[in-house]
Design a protein around this motif. Structure first.
Motif, PDB file in Angstrom:
ATOM      1  N   ASP A   1      10.250  42.404 -18.815  1.00 59.43           N
ATOM      2  CA  ASP A   1      11.792  41.865 -19.200  1.00 59.43           C
ATOM      3  C   ASP A   1      12.681  42.067 -18.559  1.00 59.43           C
ATOM      4  O   ASP A   1      13.495  42.544 -17.534  1.00 59.43           O
ATOM      5  N   GLY A   2      13.741  41.008 -18.280  1.00 53.72           N
ATOM      6  CA  GLY A   2      15.018  40.650 -16.957  1.00 53.72           C
ATOM      7  C   GLY A   2      14.609  40.429 -15.921  1.00 53.72           C
ATOM      8  O   GLY A   2      15.333  39.892 -15.413  1.00 53.72           O
TER       9      GLY A   2
ATOM     10  N   VAL B   1      11.892  38.716 -14.182  1.00 52.07           N
ATOM     11  CA  VAL B   1      11.346  36.975 -14.755  1.00 52.07           C
ATOM     12  C   VAL B   1      12.157  36.053 -15.722  1.00 52.07           C
ATOM     13  O   VAL B   1      12.754  36.429 -16.668  1.00 52.07           O
ATOM     14  N   ASP B   2      11.428  34.829 -15.428  1.00 51.09           N
ATOM     15  CA  ASP B   2      12.318  33.684 -16.456  1.00 51.09           C
ATOM     16  C   ASP B   2      11.386  33.878 -17.903  1.00 51.09           C
ATOM     17  O   ASP B   2      12.012  34.101 -18.579  1.00 51.09           O
ATOM     18  N   LEU B   3       9.916  33.780 -17.761  1.00 46.20           N
ATOM     19  CA  LEU B   3       9.339  33.730 -19.138  1.00 46.20           C
ATOM     20  C   LEU B   3       8.184  34.813 -19.033  1.00 46.20           C
ATOM     21  O   LEU B   3       7.691  35.408 -17.757  1.00 46.20           O
ATOM     22  N   ILE B   4       7.848  35.225 -19.801  1.00 47.34           N
ATOM     23  CA  ILE B   4       6.968  36.128 -20.138  1.00 47.34           C
ATOM     24  C   ILE B   4       5.317  35.366 -21.117  1.00 47.34           C
ATOM     25  O   ILE B   4       6.408  34.905 -21.944  1.00 47.34           O
ATOM     26  N   GLU B   5       4.446  35.536 -20.694  1.00 51.80           N
ATOM     27  CA  GLU B   5       3.747  34.309 -21.446  1.00 51.80           C
ATOM     28  C   GLU B   5       2.547  35.307 -22.436  1.00 51.80           C
ATOM     29  O   GLU B   5       2.049  36.670 -21.519  1.00 51.80           O
ATOM     30  N   MET B   6       2.328  35.577 -23.703  1.00 54.26           N
ATOM     31  CA  MET B   6       1.677  35.799 -23.781  1.00 54.26           C
ATOM     32  C   MET B   6      -0.107  34.984 -24.313  1.00 54.26           C
ATOM     33  O   MET B   6      -0.013  34.222 -24.753  1.00 54.26           O
TER      34      MET B   6
ATOM     35  N   GLU C   1      15.177  40.108 -23.243  1.00 52.06           N
ATOM     36  CA  GLU C   1      15.847  39.126 -21.853  1.00 52.06           C
ATOM     37  C   GLU C   1      15.352  37.587 -21.447  1.00 52.06           C
ATOM     38  O   GLU C   1      15.732  37.268 -21.227  1.00 52.06           O
ATOM     39  N   SER C   2      13.469  38.123 -20.813  1.00 54.74           N
ATOM     40  CA  SER C   2      13.125  37.153 -20.716  1.00 54.74           C
ATOM     41  C   SER C   2      12.733  36.447 -22.052  1.00 54.74           C
ATOM     42  O   SER C   2      12.473  36.327 -22.886  1.00 54.74           O
TER      43      SER C   2
END
Length: 212
Positions: free
Chosen positions: A23-24, A26-31, A53-54
């Protein structure tokens, strides 16, 4: 260029832990789709709560019941949701409508979608179009050539993402090429010895200015 880290085929506990660590960073976290199928809404809520943040991309891979699935995905915390380009145009329109209502983003997965269908998808100007190499395919693909050819064939599609075994070298090359908005990286980060350190290497490459 943004970095999206795909978390897939792990326990929910591990997915939440990875999400907190990244979190924070990288830009996006993918589930990933496997997590959606294994843990459903409860899994979405837990991963959403791990992030401050992400942004959260939920890889629903919607193929039908577009409005319902997208409303659920956004209601429980998704910032970006995916629909399969192979879906009916009516399903994709329903997803797009919901995305605009929620002021969120629709990503269209172009896995196994032919050129004729992609032409139909040009109406979705605000969507992100993801070129996706199937994990089940054993053949390699030439990432830069794929992107260049696609961009020339479909110049109206401005927001592009790419997924499928992207490593650090390819990330650097894609950044220099300058045609992609989002690169999706999975096991090259999530299976590394130090996920935060590895993610930072990718982020550093994507922040570098393109050479003339």
């Amino acid at each position: 260029m943004k970095l999206q880290v795909a978390i897939d085929r792990v326990s929910l506990e591990e997915a939440v832990n990875l999400s907190k660590r990244l979190d924070g960073q990288v830009d996006l976290i993918e589930m990933g789709t496997s997590l959606v199928k294994d843990y459903g809404i409860e899994g979405i809520k837990q991963i959403r709560n791990a992030l401050s943040e992400s942004d959260l991309l939920i890889d629903l891979k919607t193929i039908d019941e577009g409005a319902y699935e997208f409303k659920q995905g956004f209601t429980f915390g998704g910032d970006v949701l995916t629909v399969m380009g192979a879906s009916s145009i009516e399903t994709i329109r329903a997803c797009y409508k919901v995305s605009r209502e929620y002021q969120k983003t629709m990503m269209i997965d172009l896995l196994e979608v032919n050129e004729e269908k992609i032409r139909e998808l040009e109406e979705f100007e605000e969507a992100v179009f993801c070129l996706h190499h199937s994990i089940d395919k054993v053949n390699d693909w030439h990432v830069l050539e794929t992107i260049s050819t696609f961009q020339k064939s479909f110049p109206k599609l401005k927001r592009l993402a790419i997924a499928g075994g992207i490593d650090l070298t390819q990330a650097k090359e894609l950044n220099q090429q300058g045609l992609i908005e989002i690169i999706v990286v999975g096991s090259h980060i999530t299976k590394s010895k130090n996920v935060v350190e590895e993610a930072s290497k990718f982020m550093e490459e994507l922040k570098n200015e393109r050479s003339n």
